[in-house]
Design a protein around this motif. Structure first.
Motif, PDB file in Angstrom:
ATOM      1  N   ILE A 210     -47.026  50.604  13.365  1.00 21.09           N
ATOM      2  CA  ILE A 210     -48.567  50.921  13.207  1.00 21.09           C
ATOM      3  C   ILE A 210     -49.028  51.402  11.462  1.00 21.09           C
ATOM      4  O   ILE A 210     -47.831  51.232  11.406  1.00 21.09           O
ATOM      5  CB  ILE A 210     -48.676  52.120  13.748  1.00 21.09           C
ATOM      6  N   ILE A 211     -49.380  49.877  11.880  1.00 17.83           N
ATOM      7  CA  ILE A 211     -49.834  49.870  10.352  1.00 17.83           C
ATOM      8  C   ILE A 211     -50.896  50.019  10.001  1.00 17.83           C
ATOM      9  O   ILE A 211     -52.390  49.620  10.875  1.00 17.83           O
ATOM     10  CB  ILE A 211     -49.830  48.548   9.405  1.00 17.83           C
ATOM     11  N   THR A 212     -51.760  50.816   9.055  1.00 18.96           N
ATOM     12  CA  THR A 212     -53.234  51.980   8.744  1.00 18.96           C
ATOM     13  C   THR A 212     -53.519  51.213   7.054  1.00 18.96           C
ATOM     14  O   THR A 212     -52.545  50.854   6.372  1.00 18.96           O
ATOM     15  CB  THR A 212     -53.306  53.191   8.717  1.00 18.96           C
ATOM     16  N   ALA A 213     -55.120  50.942   7.389  1.00 19.10           N
ATOM     17  CA  ALA A 213     -55.495  50.510   5.925  1.00 19.10           C
ATOM     18  C   ALA A 213     -56.739  50.964   6.246  1.00 19.10           C
ATOM     19  O   ALA A 213     -57.237  51.612   6.930  1.00 19.10           O
ATOM     20  CB  ALA A 213     -54.801  48.876   6.014  1.00 19.10           C
ATOM     21  N   ASN A 214     -57.923  50.921   4.425  1.00 25.08           N
ATOM     22  CA  ASN A 214     -59.204  51.212   4.132  1.00 25.08           C
ATOM     23  C   ASN A 214     -59.997  49.539   4.447  1.00 25.08           C
ATOM     24  O   ASN A 214     -61.064  49.515   3.260  1.00 25.08           O
ATOM     25  CB  ASN A 214     -59.165  52.119   3.557  1.00 25.08           C
ATOM     26  N   GLU A 215     -58.640  48.454   4.888  1.00 26.75           N
ATOM     27  CA  GLU A 215     -59.744  47.373   4.318  1.00 26.75           C
ATOM     28  C   GLU A 215     -59.752  46.689   6.603  1.00 26.75           C
ATOM     29  O   GLU A 215     -58.421  46.422   6.575  1.00 26.75           O
ATOM     30  CB  GLU A 215     -58.938  46.918   3.663  1.00 26.75           C
ATOM     31  N   ASN A 216     -60.874  45.477   6.297  1.00 33.59           N
ATOM     32  CA  ASN A 216     -60.698  44.659   6.904  1.00 33.59           C
ATOM     33  C   ASN A 216     -59.115  43.766   7.361  1.00 33.59           C
ATOM     34  O   ASN A 216     -58.730  43.467   6.218  1.00 33.59           O
ATOM     35  CB  ASN A 216     -61.658  43.708   7.196  1.00 33.59           C
ATOM     36  N   PHE A 217     -58.491  43.536   8.301  1.00 36.72           N
ATOM     37  CA  PHE A 217     -57.569  42.780   8.097  1.00 36.72           C
ATOM     38  C   PHE A 217     -57.417  41.484   7.427  1.00 36.72           C
ATOM     39  O   PHE A 217     -56.484  40.932   7.024  1.00 36.72           O
ATOM     40  CB  PHE A 217     -56.812  42.583   9.673  1.00 36.72           C
ATOM     41  N   ASN A 218     -58.610  40.935   7.638  1.00 36.69           N
ATOM     42  CA  ASN A 218     -58.553  39.642   7.838  1.00 36.69           C
ATOM     43  C   ASN A 218     -59.032  39.876   5.633  1.00 36.69           C
ATOM     44  O   ASN A 218     -58.697  38.551   4.656  1.00 36.69           O
ATOM     45  CB  ASN A 218     -60.319  38.750   8.081  1.00 36.69           C
ATOM     46  N   LYS A 219     -59.168  41.082   5.121  1.00 35.42           N
ATOM     47  CA  LYS A 219     -59.546  40.923   3.803  1.00 35.42           C
ATOM     48  C   LYS A 219     -57.868  41.190   3.182  1.00 35.42           C
ATOM     49  O   LYS A 219     -58.485  41.520   1.737  1.00 35.42           O
ATOM     50  CB  LYS A 219     -60.741  41.377   3.408  1.00 35.42           C
ATOM     51  N   LEU A 220     -57.085  41.396   3.509  1.00 31.32           N
ATOM     52  CA  LEU A 220     -55.827  41.788   3.174  1.00 31.32           C
ATOM     53  C   LEU A 220     -55.259  40.864   2.426  1.00 31.32           C
ATOM     54  O   LEU A 220     -55.070  39.373   2.631  1.00 31.32           O
ATOM     55  CB  LEU A 220     -54.148  42.251   3.982  1.00 31.32           C
ATOM     56  N   LYS A 221     -55.166  41.294   1.002  1.00 31.93           N
ATOM     57  CA  LYS A 221     -54.933  39.980  -0.030  1.00 31.93           C
ATOM     58  C   LYS A 221     -53.059  40.129  -0.405  1.00 31.93           C
ATOM     59  O   LYS A 221     -52.148  39.474  -1.526  1.00 31.93           O
ATOM     60  CB  LYS A 221     -55.262  40.196  -1.490  1.00 31.93           C
ATOM     61  N   ASN A 222     -52.453  41.579  -0.640  1.00 31.90           N
ATOM     62  CA  ASN A 222     -51.465  42.029  -0.391  1.00 31.90           C
ATOM     63  C   ASN A 222     -50.521  41.633   0.064  1.00 31.90           C
ATOM     64  O   ASN A 222     -48.964  41.710  -0.194  1.00 31.90           O
ATOM     65  CB  ASN A 222     -51.495  43.417  -1.132  1.00 31.90           C
ATOM     66  N   ILE A 223     -50.410  41.374   1.230  1.00 31.50           N
ATOM     67  CA  ILE A 223     -49.098  40.367   1.635  1.00 31.50           C
ATOM     68  C   ILE A 223     -49.189  38.625   2.089  1.00 31.50           C
ATOM     69  O   ILE A 223     -50.910  38.755   2.230  1.00 31.50           O
ATOM     70  CB  ILE A 223     -49.408  40.962   3.618  1.00 31.50           C
ATOM     71  N   ASN A 224     -48.709  37.950   2.806  1.00 26.48           N
ATOM     72  CA  ASN A 224     -48.218  36.647   2.951  1.00 26.48           C
ATOM     73  C   ASN A 224     -48.632  35.794   4.253  1.00 26.48           C
ATOM     74  O   ASN A 224     -48.884  37.413   5.308  1.00 26.48           O
ATOM     75  CB  ASN A 224     -46.883  36.091   2.516  1.00 26.48           C
ATOM     76  N   LYS A 225     -48.837  35.154   4.211  1.00 25.81           N
ATOM     77  CA  LYS A 225     -49.477  34.522   5.755  1.00 25.81           C
ATOM     78  C   LYS A 225     -48.122  34.608   6.442  1.00 25.81           C
ATOM     79  O   LYS A 225     -48.498  34.535   8.412  1.00 25.81           O
ATOM     80  CB  LYS A 225     -49.492  32.642   5.683  1.00 25.81           C
ATOM     81  N   ASN A 226     -47.639  34.769   5.896  1.00 19.18           N
ATOM     82  CA  ASN A 226     -46.408  35.153   7.485  1.00 19.18           C
ATOM     83  C   ASN A 226     -46.145  35.970   7.915  1.00 19.18           C
ATOM     84  O   ASN A 226     -46.507  36.518   8.754  1.00 19.18           O
ATOM     85  CB  ASN A 226     -45.428  33.794   7.149  1.00 19.18           C
ATOM     86  N   THR A 227     -46.746  37.062   6.923  1.00 21.28           N
ATOM     87  CA  THR A 227     -46.530  39.070   7.933  1.00 21.28           C
ATOM     88  C   THR A 227     -47.409  38.649   8.583  1.00 21.28           C
ATOM     89  O   THR A 227     -47.514  39.628   9.376  1.00 21.28           O
ATOM     90  CB  THR A 227     -46.528  38.937   6.398  1.00 21.28           C
ATOM     91  N   LYS A 228     -48.742  38.522   7.399  1.00 19.41           N
ATOM     92  CA  LYS A 228     -50.062  38.203   8.468  1.00 19.41           C
ATOM     93  C   LYS A 228     -50.037  38.089   9.887  1.00 19.41           C
ATOM     94  O   LYS A 228     -50.740  38.489  10.775  1.00 19.41           O
ATOM     95  CB  LYS A 228     -51.140  37.629   7.807  1.00 19.41           C
ATOM     96  N   LYS A 229     -50.119  36.784  10.303  1.00 17.58           N
ATOM     97  CA  LYS A 229     -49.248  35.721  11.980  1.00 17.58           C
ATOM     98  C   LYS A 229     -48.858  37.472  12.815  1.00 17.58           C
ATOM     99  O   LYS A 229     -48.568  37.357  13.606  1.00 17.58           O
ATOM    100  CB  LYS A 229     -48.938  34.997  11.611  1.00 17.58           C
ATOM    101  N   LEU A 230     -47.928  37.866  12.144  1.00 19.66           N
ATOM    102  CA  LEU A 230     -46.590  38.253  12.606  1.00 19.66           C
ATOM    103  C   LEU A 230     -47.490  39.849  13.026  1.00 19.66           C
ATOM    104  O   LEU A 230     -47.551  40.309  14.460  1.00 19.66           O
ATOM    105  CB  LEU A 230     -45.403  39.423  11.908  1.00 19.66           C
TER     106      LEU A 230
END
Length: 345
Positions: A210-230
């Protein structure tokens, strides 16, 4: 053991304690306690953390000796903060609270969460939960943790706040991993590689992430594209702002906060307004400032004259101090939550 016998048992204990402990201390520390028995455990209910600490430090061994003298059963003793009334109310509201924990997510997300609890790491993995301002995604996290651990006592979990480097070592002995506020974690190139590699292993081994954030997933800038795809292949949940809570927050009065906090700690206003540095008085004063700042829209400046002339710095320090204590001290955390519950009632 029926209710009547339970009451007699503690009454018998207190009679022995009355003859053992100085009367002043008996009245101050033993009399406020309530008690009940659950599965060979005598649970002592203290009205506040101050009395709880006094009992643990000075009187717990005496109580144990008394119990050994009056009973052949080997009772364990547990001290918690609360009252019989609160315990009953908590038990009555368990199902209601469970429903409320998920009231800010849509029906599909609710269904997915329940399925995740039944099948961790299989159906929806990872789950990315993000929130708008003034909402509380922790309710969902706690709901998942509590239900997973209740259904299987062997379930181990780890909460990761910024330790991405050690992620690959942390996941091996856990069934549940939680990465908190991923958007706030500084992730360098090495951490990116570890994160991606470990996510692949976590998903492959059916370990629920489980990953939590205070930011919309599409706006995440600190992880790369491959990780975002996972992550995107799992489930993304947005927590909706709770308008009801916002309305409640605006209606809470300063007087109500002070009244409930003082009642909880059995303290009068004059002690709090006095600038003595006695530890328990200072703590209650700081809690009042913290609650006033948390539960109302007042600024630090507006709170300054509340309990005498305190500067903005004093109020800010109190607020930060209690905020830190809540993270470190479960008793303070419980105290704050109990007071909040009393205030909102």
């Amino acid at each position: 053991m029926n209710k009547k016998i339970k009451n007699i048992f503690w009454q018998t204990c207190t009679k022995y304690l009355q003859n053992t402990i100085p009367m002043k201390n008996f009245i101050e520390y033993i009399c406020p306690l309530q008690a009940y028995i659950e599965e060979k455990t005598l649970i002592l209910l203290s009205p506040n953390n101050y009395i709880k600490e006094k009992i643990e430090k000075n009187y717990l061994s005496i109580i144990k000796n008394v119990i050994q003298n009056i009973s052949d059963d080997n009772y364990k003793i547990k001290i918690i903060i609360g009252s019989i009334k609160q315990i009953k109310q908590t038990k009555q509201n368990i199902e209601k609270n469970r429903k409320n924990e998920l009231k800010n997510v849509n029906n599909f997300a609710k269904s997915a969460i329940f399925m995740t609890i039944k099948n961790p790491g299989i159906l929806y993995n990872p789950i990315y939960i993000y929130e708008e301002k003034n909402t509380n995604k922790n309710n969902i996290i706690n709901f998942i943790i509590n239900n997973l651990t209740n259904s299987n006592k062997n379930v181990k979990y780890t909460i990761i706040k910024n330790d991405i480097i050690n992620l690959e070592n942390l996941f091996k002995n856990n069934k549940l991993l939680i990465i908190e506020e991923i958007n706030l974690i500084k992730i360098n190139l090495k951490s990116q590689q570890i994160l991606q590699k470990t996510l692949e292993l976590i998903i492959k081994n059916n370990i629920q992430l489980i990953i939590t954030a205070n930011e919309n997933f599409n706006k995440l800038k600190n992880i790369n594209k491959n990780t975002k795809k996972l992550i995107e292949n799992g489930l993304i949940i947005k927590i909706i702002k709770n308008e009801k809570y916002t309305k409640i927050k605006k209606q809470i009065s300063i007087d109500n906060i002070i009244k409930n906090t003082l009642a909880y700690y059995n303290m009068d206003i004059e002690k709090i307004k006095n600038k003595k540095r006695q530890k328990n008085i200072v703590l209650v004063r700081q809690i009042i400032f913290y609650l006033c700042k948390t539960l109302t829209n007042k600024t630090f400046s507006e709170l300054s004259p509340l309990l005498g002339e305190y500067t903005n710095s004093n109020i800010m320090y109190s607020y930060k101090k209690i905020k830190i204590l809540i993270e470190k001290d479960i008793n303070i955390k419980n105290d704050i939550q109990n007071i909040k519950n009393n205030i909102i009632k």
